[in-house]
Design an enzyme around this catalytic site. Structure first.
Site, PDB file in Angstrom:
ATOM      1  N   LYS A 195       0.684   3.441  -2.907  1.00 57.92           N
ATOM      2  CA  LYS A 195      -0.489   4.307  -3.164  1.00 57.92           C
ATOM      3  C   LYS A 195      -0.117   5.792  -3.102  1.00 57.92           C
ATOM      4  O   LYS A 195      -0.651   6.611  -3.856  1.00 57.92           O
ATOM      5  CB  LYS A 195      -1.593   4.019  -2.139  1.00 57.92           C
TER       6      LYS A 195
ATOM      7  N   VAL B 206       0.801  -3.879   4.000  1.00 55.33           N
ATOM      8  CA  VAL B 206       0.583  -5.176   4.657  1.00 55.33           C
ATOM      9  C   VAL B 206       1.806  -6.083   4.690  1.00 55.33           C
ATOM     10  O   VAL B 206       1.788  -7.102   5.368  1.00 55.33           O
ATOM     11  CB  VAL B 206      -0.596  -5.977   4.051  1.00 55.33           C
TER      12      VAL B 206
ATOM     13  N   TYR C 119      -4.479   3.510   7.583  1.00 54.67           N
ATOM     14  CA  TYR C 119      -5.735   2.750   7.606  1.00 54.67           C
ATOM     15  C   TYR C 119      -6.710   3.424   8.579  1.00 54.67           C
ATOM     16  O   TYR C 119      -6.726   4.649   8.702  1.00 54.67           O
ATOM     17  CB  TYR C 119      -5.477   1.281   7.966  1.00 54.67           C
TER      18      TYR C 119
ATOM     19  N   SER D 222       0.797  -1.239   0.000  1.00 47.82           N
ATOM     20  CA  SER D 222       0.000   0.000   0.000  1.00 47.82           C
ATOM     21  C   SER D 222       0.824   1.282   0.000  1.00 47.82           C
ATOM     22  O   SER D 222       0.294   2.351  -0.275  1.00 47.82           O
ATOM     23  CB  SER D 222      -0.883   0.041   1.240  1.00 47.82           C
TER      24      SER D 222
ATOM     25  N   TYR E  56      -2.893  -2.511 -10.501  1.00 44.17           N
ATOM     26  CA  TYR E  56      -2.747  -2.073  -9.106  1.00 44.17           C
ATOM     27  C   TYR E  56      -1.966  -3.115  -8.298  1.00 44.17           C
ATOM     28  O   TYR E  56      -1.079  -2.779  -7.504  1.00 44.17           O
ATOM     29  CB  TYR E  56      -4.147  -1.819  -8.513  1.00 44.17           C
TER      30      TYR E  56
HETATM   31  N1  GLU Z   1      -1.976  -5.536  -2.056  1.00 41.28           N
HETATM   32  C1  GLU Z   1      -2.706  -5.126  -0.937  1.00 41.28           C
HETATM   33  C2  GLU Z   1      -4.199  -5.098  -1.212  1.00 41.28           C
HETATM   34  O1  GLU Z   1      -4.663  -4.327  -1.978  1.00 41.28           O
HETATM   35  C3  GLU Z   1      -2.225  -3.803  -0.481  1.00 41.28           C
HETATM   36  C4  GLU Z   1      -2.850  -3.549   0.800  1.00 41.28           C
HETATM   37  C5  GLU Z   1      -2.006  -2.921   1.797  1.00 41.28           C
HETATM   38  O2  GLU Z   1      -0.768  -2.943   1.787  1.00 41.28           O
HETATM   39  O3  GLU Z   1      -2.631  -2.342   2.681  1.00 41.28           O
HETATM   40  O4  GLU Z   1      -4.930  -5.854  -0.682  1.00 41.28           O
END
Ligand code: GLU
Length: 458
Positions: free
Chosen positions: A67, A261, A243, A64, A191
């Site tokens: 992002k 994650v 989050y 994430s 993504y």
């Molecule tokens: N690949 C993960 C997902 O989209 C990224 C989520 C994350 O790192 O929070 O589920």
């Protein structure tokens, strides 16, 4: 002398190591099997100096944290207005993979939850671009940010794609709501590729330092994004990056951050330092337990909270007074023992609005009060580290007003930090620009006439 910073970082890791709480992300099987004792931290200063400790060469998928940077790329490729039309800026308070859209606008709440991130991904290059084109664009930008060529971890990519039903669901929801226009499965595949790029803590700290340095890479000097984009990314990270724990994070740790994650957290304190911490076990919100501990320690020990009030403004202006010692020649502008004063204002440090206001206040107070009769006003910028745009405007206006009052104004500005263009104005509308205090004394005193004081240099 050996720098104490690496020793300090090692002690931060040892303090965090005993905390064995949490669990690895279970929904991507490669992540679930990650070695849980891995632990690393890195700091990248905005002048390019990099410190790290622990498993600082170990690679993990960026997840994430990508992002934040893909949001910046989407802003560059589609323009901020188009991005804001599709993606909001409000914390959702929901889990990162929630299928949720804002009421009314149908936009995802922000670019840090999956719905917003998939939308941002779809805006990279152009709406009709292929997965390969977008991946290439993202990978090359992430590599420029890290300062080395990065790669997609195909094993992670395949593992995540195998069970991407939830993200696919988000993709189709976005398509149905008219937020993305491309093929939703392709957007989600792209993504997931962006999440599968491997990095180390050293890469992440360096990437964060670009955000902290207004978009310019501290080592290469390359501008990777406009300053406005870096600010936008840092703002959204501050409110939405952790989050559903973002509010508590900002209040307690207090710097912009984004977690992933795989167990990494990337932090950023604008103008100072990029931070990265890594350890795979996550808490119930999906944030790495030990990386959170590390960030808390760093913030507390080094005063990294964004909301700490700066003390700088209080010590920016130093005022000194010198007395004219007249010469004896008839051409001297001052009679013998004229006894008039020269008042010297030195501006120090990184000056922003608050610092320029202190200078303005000191000028007003001293020149209408105790030093009204001062023969000259000297403004010294020798110890000014930087002037931001607003500070420069305020000081220019101060100088214009001093000149309009008929004051003899001398500016000591060896590095040109004041950016006063003497060619753009007439002599009456410009201060005398000099580079040293000795030149300033000559300008004020005239031939044979010196300004003297007991304080050093005058
Ligand atoms: N690949 C993960 C997902 O989209 C990224 C989520 C994350 O790192 O929070 O589920």
């Amino acid at each position: 002398m050996k720098s104490p910073i690496p020793d300090y970082l090692n002690s931060v890791l040892e303090n965090a190591r005993p905390n064995d709480d949490g669990a690895t992300a279970s929904y991507i099987d490669v992540l679930a099997k990650a070695e849980t004792n891995r632990l690393a931290v890195a700091l990248a200063m905005v002048d390019g100096e990099l410190y790290s400790a622990g498993d600082d060469e170990i690679e993990f998928s960026i997840q994430s944290i990508s992002k934040a940077f893909v949001y910046a790329i989407a802003i560059e490729d589609a323009g901020l207005p188009a991005v804001l039309e599709k993606i909001g800026m409000e914390p959702s308070g929901d889990a990162f993979n929630r299928l949720s859209l804002q009421k009314g606008s149908n936009r995802p709440f922000n670019p840090m939850i999956n719905a917003g991130a998939i939308t941002a991904h779809s805006l990279v290059v152009a709406p009709n671009a292929t997965v390969e084109q977008r991946t290439e664009r993202i990978l090359s930008t992430l590599s420029r940010l890290a300062g080395r060529q990065l790669h997609v971890d195909e094993e992670i990519f395949e593992a995540e794609l195998k069970d991407a039903n939830r993200n696919m669901g988000i993709g189709y929801m976005l398509k149905a709501a008219g937020i993305i226009t491309c093929n939703p499965a392709e957007a989600v595949r792209g993504y997931i590729r962006q999440c599968s790029v491997n990095v180390t803590v050293r890469d992440l700290a360096m990437m964060a330092s670009v955000l902290c340095n207004s978009g310019v890479h501290p080592v290469s000097g390359e501008r990777i994004m406009p300053a406005e984009s870096a600010r936008q990314v840092l703002s959204v990270m501050a409110t939405c990056g952790m989050y559903d724990g973002s509010g508590e994070w900002l209040a307690t740790v207090g710097f912009s951050a984004k977690s992933g994650v795989s167990g990494a957290i990337m932090g950023a304190l604008p103008g100072q330092v990029g931070i990265a911490a890594f350890s795979p076990k996550l808490d119930e919100r999906g944030n790495s337990v030990r990386a959170v501990d590390i960030c808390k320690q760093l913030s507390a020990d080094m005063g990294l909270h964004l909301m700490n009030s700066s003390q700088v403004a209080l010590s920016t202006v130093q005022t000194r007074v010198a007395t004219i010692l007249a010469g004896t020649k008839s051409t001297d502008p001052h009679p013998p023992n004229c006894d008039r004063e020269v008042i010297v204002f030195s501006l120090r440090g990184a000056v922003r609005f608050a610092g320029s206001e202190r200078l303005t206040r000191a000028l007003e107070r001293d020149l209408s009060g105790p030093h009204q009769e001062a023969c000259a006003v000297v403004l010294s910028f020798r110890e000014t580290y930087s002037l931001n745009e607003i500070a420069r405007r305020v000081i220019h206006e101060d100088i214009r007003r001093l000149l309009a009052d008929g004051r003899n104004v001398v500016a000591i500005d060896p590095s040109g930090i004041l950016q006063w263009d003497i060619h753009a104005t007439t002599k009456e509308h410009s201060p005398v620009m000099v580079e040293t205090e000795a030149q300033a004394r000559d300008q004020i005193g005239g031939a044979g006439c010196r300004a003297v004081t007991t304080s050093e240099g005058w």
